[in-house]
Structures are given as C-alpha cells and as structure tokens.
Design a protein around this motif. Structure first.
Motif, PDB file in Angstrom:
ATOM      1  N   ALA A   1       0.828  -1.207   0.000  1.00  9.61           N
ATOM      2  CA  ALA A   1       0.000   0.000   0.000  1.00  9.61           C
ATOM      3  C   ALA A   1       0.861   1.255   0.000  1.00  9.61           C
ATOM      4  CB  ALA A   1      -0.933  -0.007   1.208  1.00  9.61           C
ATOM      5  N   MET A   2       1.946   1.238   0.746  1.00  5.79           N
ATOM      6  CA  MET A   2       2.820   2.408   0.834  1.00  5.79           C
ATOM      7  C   MET A   2       3.618   2.620  -0.448  1.00  5.79           C
ATOM      8  SD  MET A   2       2.102   3.583   3.751  1.00  5.79           S
ATOM      9  CE  MET A   2       3.287   4.505   4.644  1.00  5.79           C
ATOM     10  N   SER A   3       3.916   1.544  -1.131  1.00  2.00           N
ATOM     11  CA  SER A   3       4.716   1.670  -2.343  1.00  2.00           C
ATOM     12  C   SER A   3       3.886   2.155  -3.531  1.00  2.00           C
ATOM     13  CB  SER A   3       5.399   0.346  -2.684  1.00  2.00           C
ATOM     14  OG  SER A   3       4.422  -0.618  -3.030  1.00  2.00           O
ATOM     15  N   GLY A   4       2.577   1.942  -3.489  1.00  2.00           N
ATOM     16  CA  GLY A   4       1.712   2.342  -4.610  1.00  2.00           C
ATOM     17  C   GLY A   4       1.561   3.837  -4.721  1.00  2.00           C
ATOM     18  N   GLY A   5       1.311   4.514  -3.646  1.00  2.00           N
ATOM     19  CA  GLY A   5       1.166   5.958  -3.654  1.00  2.00           C
ATOM     20  C   GLY A   5      -0.166   6.449  -4.177  1.00  2.00           C
ATOM     21  N   ASN A   6      -0.968   5.616  -4.774  1.00  3.29           N
ATOM     22  CA  ASN A   6      -2.259   6.002  -5.337  1.00  3.29           C
ATOM     23  C   ASN A   6      -3.358   5.668  -4.332  1.00  3.29           C
ATOM     24  OD1 ASN A   6      -4.575   6.394  -6.796  1.00  3.29           O
ATOM     25  ND2 ASN A   6      -3.966   5.072  -8.506  1.00  3.29           N
ATOM     26  N   PRO A   7      -4.132   6.663  -3.858  1.00  2.00           N
ATOM     27  CA  PRO A   7      -5.189   6.387  -2.885  1.00  2.00           C
ATOM     28  C   PRO A   7      -6.255   5.417  -3.416  1.00  2.00           C
ATOM     29  CG  PRO A   7      -4.783   8.739  -3.012  1.00  2.00           C
ATOM     30  CD  PRO A   7      -3.992   8.094  -4.099  1.00  2.00           C
ATOM     31  N   GLY A   8      -6.554   5.477  -4.679  1.00  2.00           N
ATOM     32  CA  GLY A   8      -7.528   4.551  -5.269  1.00  2.00           C
ATOM     33  C   GLY A   8      -7.041   3.120  -5.206  1.00  2.00           C
ATOM     34  N   GLU A   9      -5.765   2.944  -5.421  1.00  2.00           N
ATOM     35  CA  GLU A   9      -5.171   1.607  -5.347  1.00  2.00           C
ATOM     36  C   GLU A   9      -5.232   1.070  -3.923  1.00  2.00           C
ATOM     37  OE1 GLU A   9      -0.743  -0.213  -5.893  1.00  2.00           O
ATOM     38  OE2 GLU A   9      -1.389   1.236  -7.413  1.00  2.00           O
ATOM     39  N   LEU A  10      -5.036   1.947  -2.955  1.00  2.00           N
ATOM     40  CA  LEU A  10      -5.107   1.550  -1.548  1.00  2.00           C
ATOM     41  C   LEU A  10      -6.512   1.054  -1.196  1.00  2.00           C
ATOM     42  CD1 LEU A  10      -3.865   1.353   1.270  1.00  2.00           C
ATOM     43  CD2 LEU A  10      -4.430   3.757   1.608  1.00  2.00           C
ATOM     44  N   LEU A  11      -7.540   1.773  -1.660  1.00  2.24           N
ATOM     45  CA  LEU A  11      -8.924   1.350  -1.399  1.00  2.24           C
ATOM     46  C   LEU A  11      -9.245   0.034  -2.098  1.00  2.24           C
ATOM     47  CD1 LEU A  11     -10.763   4.778  -1.617  1.00  2.24           C
ATOM     48  CD2 LEU A  11     -10.247   3.441   0.432  1.00  2.24           C
ATOM     49  N   ALA A  12      -8.782  -0.118  -3.316  1.00  2.26           N
ATOM     50  CA  ALA A  12      -9.013  -1.364  -4.049  1.00  2.26           C
ATOM     51  C   ALA A  12      -8.319  -2.530  -3.350  1.00  2.26           C
ATOM     52  CB  ALA A  12      -8.506  -1.233  -5.477  1.00  2.26           C
ATOM     53  N   ARG A  13      -7.142  -2.268  -2.827  1.00  2.00           N
ATOM     54  CA  ARG A  13      -6.400  -3.316  -2.102  1.00  2.00           C
ATOM     55  C   ARG A  13      -7.155  -3.737  -0.841  1.00  2.00           C
ATOM     56  NH1 ARG A  13      -2.842  -6.830  -2.342  1.00  2.00           N
ATOM     57  NH2 ARG A  13      -1.417  -7.211  -0.647  1.00  2.00           N
ATOM     58  N   GLN A  14      -7.693  -2.768  -0.104  1.00  2.00           N
ATOM     59  CA  GLN A  14      -8.464  -3.086   1.103  1.00  2.00           C
ATOM     60  C   GLN A  14      -9.690  -3.929   0.762  1.00  2.00           C
ATOM     61  OE1 GLN A  14      -9.162   0.811   2.774  1.00  2.00           O
ATOM     62  NE2 GLN A  14      -7.719   0.387   4.448  1.00  2.00           N
ATOM     63  N   ALA A  15     -10.376  -3.586  -0.291  1.00  2.00           N
ATOM     64  CA  ALA A  15     -11.570  -4.337  -0.690  1.00  2.00           C
ATOM     65  C   ALA A  15     -11.210  -5.766  -1.090  1.00  2.00           C
ATOM     66  CB  ALA A  15     -12.281  -3.626  -1.828  1.00  2.00           C
ATOM     67  N   SER A  16     -10.071  -5.942  -1.741  1.00  2.00           N
ATOM     68  CA  SER A  16      -9.680  -7.287  -2.180  1.00  2.00           C
ATOM     69  C   SER A  16      -9.267  -8.178  -1.015  1.00  2.00           C
ATOM     70  CB  SER A  16      -8.553  -7.204  -3.207  1.00  2.00           C
ATOM     71  OG  SER A  16      -7.352  -6.797  -2.580  1.00  2.00           O
ATOM     72  N   LEU A  17      -8.955  -7.595   0.122  1.00  2.00           N
ATOM     73  CA  LEU A  17      -8.503  -8.382   1.275  1.00  2.00           C
ATOM     74  C   LEU A  17      -9.648  -8.887   2.143  1.00  2.00           C
ATOM     75  CD1 LEU A  17      -5.433  -6.268   2.420  1.00  2.00           C
ATOM     76  CD2 LEU A  17      -5.431  -8.415   1.145  1.00  2.00           C
ATOM     77  N   SER A  18     -10.841  -8.364   1.972  1.00  2.00           N
ATOM     78  CA  SER A  18     -11.935  -8.752   2.862  1.00  2.00           C
ATOM     79  C   SER A  18     -12.353 -10.213   2.666  1.00  2.00           C
ATOM     80  CB  SER A  18     -13.136  -7.821   2.682  1.00  2.00           C
ATOM     81  OG  SER A  18     -13.643  -7.930   1.365  1.00  2.00           O
ATOM     82  N   GLN A  19     -12.371 -10.707   1.431  1.00  2.00           N
ATOM     83  CA  GLN A  19     -12.777 -12.097   1.183  1.00  2.00           C
ATOM     84  C   GLN A  19     -11.784 -13.091   1.790  1.00  2.00           C
ATOM     85  OE1 GLN A  19     -15.579 -13.274   0.066  1.00  2.00           O
ATOM     86  NE2 GLN A  19     -14.957 -15.413   0.053  1.00  2.00           N
ATOM     87  N   PRO A  20     -10.480 -12.948   1.563  1.00  2.82           N
ATOM     88  CA  PRO A  20      -9.541 -13.884   2.209  1.00  2.82           C
ATOM     89  C   PRO A  20      -9.593 -13.811   3.736  1.00  2.82           C
ATOM     90  CG  PRO A  20      -8.439 -12.727   0.425  1.00  2.82           C
ATOM     91  CD  PRO A  20      -9.781 -12.080   0.607  1.00  2.82           C
ATOM     92  N   ALA A  21      -9.827 -12.630   4.278  1.00  6.45           N
ATOM     93  CA  ALA A  21      -9.909 -12.505   5.736  1.00  6.45           C
ATOM     94  C   ALA A  21     -11.105 -13.280   6.272  1.00  6.45           C
ATOM     95  CB  ALA A  21      -9.999 -11.036   6.136  1.00  6.45           C
ATOM     96  N   ALA A  22     -12.233 -13.206   5.593  1.00  9.10           N
ATOM     97  CA  ALA A  22     -13.417 -13.953   6.020  1.00  9.10           C
ATOM     98  C   ALA A  22     -13.177 -15.458   5.925  1.00  9.10           C
ATOM     99  CB  ALA A  22     -14.617 -13.556   5.174  1.00  9.10           C
ATOM    100  N   GLU A  23     -12.517 -15.900   4.861  1.00  7.93           N
ATOM    101  CA  GLU A  23     -12.214 -17.327   4.700  1.00  7.93           C
ATOM    102  C   GLU A  23     -11.268 -17.816   5.798  1.00  7.93           C
ATOM    103  OE1 GLU A  23     -10.703 -17.569   0.736  1.00  7.93           O
ATOM    104  OE2 GLU A  23     -12.684 -17.305  -0.165  1.00  7.93           O
ATOM    105  N   LYS A  24     -10.301 -16.970   6.144  1.00  4.39           N
ATOM    106  CA  LYS A  24      -9.363 -17.333   7.212  1.00  4.39           C
ATOM    107  C   LYS A  24     -10.075 -17.412   8.563  1.00  4.39           C
ATOM    108  CE  LYS A  24      -5.268 -15.458   4.978  1.00  4.39           C
ATOM    109  NZ  LYS A  24      -4.253 -14.410   4.988  1.00  4.39           N
ATOM    110  N   ALA A  25     -11.011 -16.503   8.784  1.00  3.46           N
ATOM    111  CA  ALA A  25     -11.763 -16.527  10.046  1.00  3.46           C
ATOM    112  C   ALA A  25     -12.611 -17.794  10.149  1.00  3.46           C
ATOM    113  CB  ALA A  25     -12.649 -15.288  10.164  1.00  3.46           C
TER     114      ALA A  25
END
Length: 164
Positions: free
Chosen positions: A56-80
């Motif tokens: 997230a820090m290396s991207g520098g693009n705020p839109g990319e940061l939000l897209a990255r957060q959204a993509s992490l929610s599904q794996p987090a739910a599966e891990k839970a």
C-alpha cells in the motif's frame, strides 16, 4: 474387621486419581493445541499485514489503496471461518475424550456398586433381607437415573455439535 474394604477404597482412589490426571492431561493437550493455533494465526496475520502495508505504501495512489483493502476482505473472512473450524475440531476432540472417559468411569462405578450389593447379599446375616432389598432397589434406581442422564447428555452434546 476385613482389610478387603480398605484395600478396595485405596484401589478406587488410585483409579479415580489416574482418571483425573488423564483427563487433566487431555485438557492441557487441547489447550496446547489452541495456543499453537493462535500463535500460528498471529504470525501469519503479522506477515500478511506487513506485506499489505508495504504494498500500500509503495503504490502511492489512494484509489489503489482502497481497491487493495476491498480485495482483502474475502480472504480474511475465509481465514476466520477456517480458524473457527480448527478451534471447533480441537474442542470437539477434547470433549469426546472427556465424554468417553466419563462414560467408562460411570460404567466402572456401576459394576463396582453392583458387585458391592451382590457381595452384601451373599454375606448378609439372616433377617436382613429387607435391608438388602432396599439396597438393591436404591442401586437399581440410581443405575436407571444414571443411564437416563447419560443418554440425555449424549443427545445434548450431539445437538450442540451439529449446530456448530
């Protein structure tokens, strides 16, 4: 006085202590598995969070940061869900071992009590038939209550296990 009764009490106490220590050992084994699982999950979460923050820090693009957060929610739910499943498996394993030990202990107690009543019947003095009948009746009632409670407990545990 016969030394048979004190020796039987010592033997029963030793058996009870061995059962207690065996069950305590099983509970600690389950606890160790839970601790190991939690350590494993914590380490994996730290590594994953480090990777996510670094990307997230290396991207520098705020839109990319939000897209990255959204993509992490599904794996987090599966891990839970996977974590919950593993905790459930550990707890069910410990519970089944304790249940089996309790059932074996209850059956052993029933056999010993029945042997006691039979021994009492054989060695009873004349005229004590009514007292022996009372003991036999009490033992029979206690045995029936134990079997009913054991059956109800097994049904309850099986329903709780299937709900989870």
């Amino acid at each position: 006085m016969s030394t048979l009764i004190p020796q039987q009490l010592v033997t029963a106490q030793q058996s009870s202590l061995e059962t207690l220590f065996g069950l305590t050992s099983k509970v600690f084994e389950g606890f160790e598995k839970l601790v190991a699982l939690n350590l494993q999950v914590s380490k994996a979460a730290i590594v994953q969070n480090h990777e996510n923050v670094t990307k997230a820090m290396s991207g520098g693009n705020p839109g990319e940061l939000l897209a990255r957060q959204a993509s992490l929610s599904q794996p987090a739910a599966e891990k839970a869900v996977a974590y919950g499943r593993q905790v459930h498996e550990i707890l069910v394993g410990v519970q089944s071992e304790i249940s089996a030990a309790a059932t074996a202990q209850g059956q052993q107690f029933q056999r010993e009590a029945q042997g006691f009543v039979e021994n009492l019947t054989k060695n009873a003095p004349a005229g004590s038939e009514s007292a022996i009948a009372a003991w036999s009746s009490a033992f029979s009632t206690a045995s029936t209550v134990y079997e009913s409670a054991n059956k109800a407990a097994k049904q309850f545990v099986s329903k709780v296990s299937t709900v989870q």
